[in-house]
Design a protein around this motif. Sequence first.
Motif, PDB file in Angstrom:
ATOM      1  N   LEU A  44     -30.937  -2.234 -40.552  1.00  0.00           N
ATOM      2  CA  LEU A  44     -30.656  -0.823 -40.340  1.00  0.00           C
ATOM      3  C   LEU A  44     -29.333  -0.697 -39.599  1.00  0.00           C
ATOM      4  O   LEU A  44     -29.044  -1.484 -38.701  1.00  0.00           O
ATOM      5  N   ALA A  45     -28.553   0.318 -39.970  1.00  0.00           N
ATOM      6  CA  ALA A  45     -27.252   0.538 -39.327  1.00  0.00           C
ATOM      7  C   ALA A  45     -27.223   1.903 -38.675  1.00  0.00           C
ATOM      8  O   ALA A  45     -27.528   2.922 -39.323  1.00  0.00           O
ATOM      9  N   GLY A  46     -26.851   1.948 -37.406  1.00  0.00           N
ATOM     10  CA  GLY A  46     -26.616   3.218 -36.753  1.00  0.00           C
ATOM     11  C   GLY A  46     -25.403   3.896 -37.352  1.00  0.00           C
ATOM     12  O   GLY A  46     -24.376   3.252 -37.608  1.00  0.00           O
ATOM     13  N   VAL A  47     -25.526   5.203 -37.605  1.00  0.00           N
ATOM     14  CA  VAL A  47     -24.404   6.006 -38.108  1.00  0.00           C
ATOM     15  C   VAL A  47     -24.175   7.157 -37.127  1.00  0.00           C
ATOM     16  O   VAL A  47     -23.927   8.294 -37.500  1.00  0.00           O
ATOM     17  N   ILE A  48     -24.248   6.802 -35.857  1.00  0.00           N
ATOM     18  CA  ILE A  48     -24.297   7.787 -34.783  1.00  0.00           C
ATOM     19  C   ILE A  48     -22.906   8.355 -34.519  1.00  0.00           C
ATOM     20  O   ILE A  48     -21.940   7.613 -34.308  1.00  0.00           O
ATOM     21  N   ASP A  49     -22.808   9.679 -34.559  1.00  0.00           N
ATOM     22  CA  ASP A  49     -21.567  10.362 -34.190  1.00  0.00           C
ATOM     23  C   ASP A  49     -21.902  11.814 -33.888  1.00  0.00           C
ATOM     24  O   ASP A  49     -23.046  12.240 -34.033  1.00  0.00           O
ATOM     25  N   MET A  50     -20.888  12.575 -33.490  1.00  0.00           N
ATOM     26  CA  MET A  50     -21.144  13.893 -32.925  1.00  0.00           C
ATOM     27  C   MET A  50     -21.651  14.906 -33.935  1.00  0.00           C
ATOM     28  O   MET A  50     -22.510  15.728 -33.616  1.00  0.00           O
ATOM     29  N   THR A  51     -21.090  14.905 -35.141  1.00  0.00           N
ATOM     30  CA  THR A  51     -21.392  15.955 -36.109  1.00  0.00           C
ATOM     31  C   THR A  51     -21.516  15.364 -37.513  1.00  0.00           C
ATOM     32  O   THR A  51     -21.088  14.239 -37.775  1.00  0.00           O
ATOM     33  N   ALA A  57     -21.651   0.998 -48.288  1.00  0.00           N
ATOM     34  CA  ALA A  57     -20.741   0.039 -48.915  1.00  0.00           C
ATOM     35  C   ALA A  57     -21.017  -1.380 -48.438  1.00  0.00           C
ATOM     36  O   ALA A  57     -20.885  -2.341 -49.201  1.00  0.00           O
ATOM     37  N   ALA A  58     -21.435  -1.529 -47.178  1.00  0.00           N
ATOM     38  CA  ALA A  58     -21.712  -2.860 -46.638  1.00  0.00           C
ATOM     39  C   ALA A  58     -23.007  -3.440 -47.201  1.00  0.00           C
ATOM     40  O   ALA A  58     -23.199  -4.655 -47.191  1.00  0.00           O
ATOM     41  N   GLY A  59     -23.926  -2.565 -47.630  1.00  0.00           N
ATOM     42  CA  GLY A  59     -25.157  -3.048 -48.233  1.00  0.00           C
ATOM     43  C   GLY A  59     -26.356  -3.078 -47.305  1.00  0.00           C
ATOM     44  O   GLY A  59     -27.250  -3.919 -47.474  1.00  0.00           O
ATOM     45  N   VAL A  60     -26.424  -2.159 -46.343  1.00  0.00           N
ATOM     46  CA  VAL A  60     -27.566  -2.135 -45.419  1.00  0.00           C
ATOM     47  C   VAL A  60     -28.805  -1.571 -46.106  1.00  0.00           C
ATOM     48  O   VAL A  60     -28.731  -1.002 -47.198  1.00  0.00           O
ATOM     49  N   SER A  61     -29.956  -1.709 -45.432  1.00  0.00           N
ATOM     50  CA  SER A  61     -31.240  -1.267 -45.994  1.00  0.00           C
ATOM     51  C   SER A  61     -31.565   0.181 -45.643  1.00  0.00           C
ATOM     52  O   SER A  61     -32.367   0.823 -46.334  1.00  0.00           O
ATOM     53  N   GLY A  62     -31.004   0.682 -44.565  1.00  0.00           N
ATOM     54  CA  GLY A  62     -31.278   2.046 -44.121  1.00  0.00           C
ATOM     55  C   GLY A  62     -30.327   2.420 -43.015  1.00  0.00           C
ATOM     56  O   GLY A  62     -29.614   1.559 -42.462  1.00  0.00           O
ATOM     57  N   VAL A  63     -30.292   3.714 -42.679  1.00  0.00           N
ATOM     58  CA  VAL A  63     -29.387   4.197 -41.632  1.00  0.00           C
ATOM     59  C   VAL A  63     -30.185   4.930 -40.561  1.00  0.00           C
ATOM     60  O   VAL A  63     -31.267   5.459 -40.815  1.00  0.00           O
ATOM     61  N   VAL A  64     -29.617   4.941 -39.358  1.00  0.00           N
ATOM     62  CA  VAL A  64     -30.271   5.530 -38.193  1.00  0.00           C
ATOM     63  C   VAL A  64     -29.317   6.549 -37.584  1.00  0.00           C
ATOM     64  O   VAL A  64     -28.169   6.217 -37.262  1.00  0.00           O
TER      65      VAL A  64
END
Length: 310
Positions: A84-91, A104-111
């Motif tokens: 899982l990859a964090g996609v944490i940002d303000m907006t 694009a990197a090929g992760v399984s899910g996003v947080v």
Amino acid sequence: MSMPNAAGSAALSGVIPPVCTPLTPDYQVDVASFVRLLDHLLDGGVDGLFVLGSSSEAAYLTDAQRRVVLETVVGHVAGQVPVLAGVIDMTTPRVLEHVRAAVAAGVSGVVATAPFYTRTHPAEIRLHFRTIAAQGGLPVYAYDLPVSVHTKLGAGLLLELAAEGVLAGVKDSSGDDGGMRAVIMGREAPFSVLTGSEVTVDSALWMGADGVVPGLGNVDPHGYVELYRCASRGDWEAARAEQERLVRLFEIVKVGGTRMGGSSSGLGAFKAALHLRGVIDCPITALPQIPLNHDEIGRIGKLLATAGLL
């Protein structure tokens, strides 16, 4: 360990550590140490990996450094466990850029957290998560972190988005066990509830949570895996004993005391412990965090020894 969910993929259960990001003395991602840390976690028997969250120092990393982390973890893990990859940002527009990089990197899910810095309404938080799910095409896990984003993700909102298939699960770092229980009791579609608390994992699993995302799991992945296995087979006495050992180990995060912020003290402790255990080369944390001093690192060493880790 996994089960199907409303987002059409495998919802995580088990132990999914939020992976630290080792840095070089000049504050670049230390790829060699990072690979050793990934192997340390995989050897510990973890069920998944979460990169670019709070314990990863995601708030301090440049976009280029985030890409290095993503490419390294996906390339090295090579499908052994979900990433899982964090996609944490303000907006939302900024989050979507991170989503594209993660996909694009090929992760399984996003947080993703709720939006922050801006003052938001629940309708806007719903739109935020719906947009991430629609544009990313990957399972989306909500990160309930009110201490950092100043918004609590209520059970009603989470259950509504789960029923829509927008959310695959939640990492609950709110400290609100009653709220987490409401989500566990109210879910109808499969929905993964993961506690972010290192020190109450046994009780969360007993309530019906699916797993844990423990920062301390960087230091002692075997301990959290053992705790989860004890709970899975209903051996709650053994689970409590292992949890209490980990609670005593968690005292490392307080060693920095009042000399620095909680982030500096906690993340510095995890990295110091990994350095003392021979996993990473350098315990440095990103600027402007204050580093632990020699005496503080020595105290962390004593706690590691007491926990049987040195």
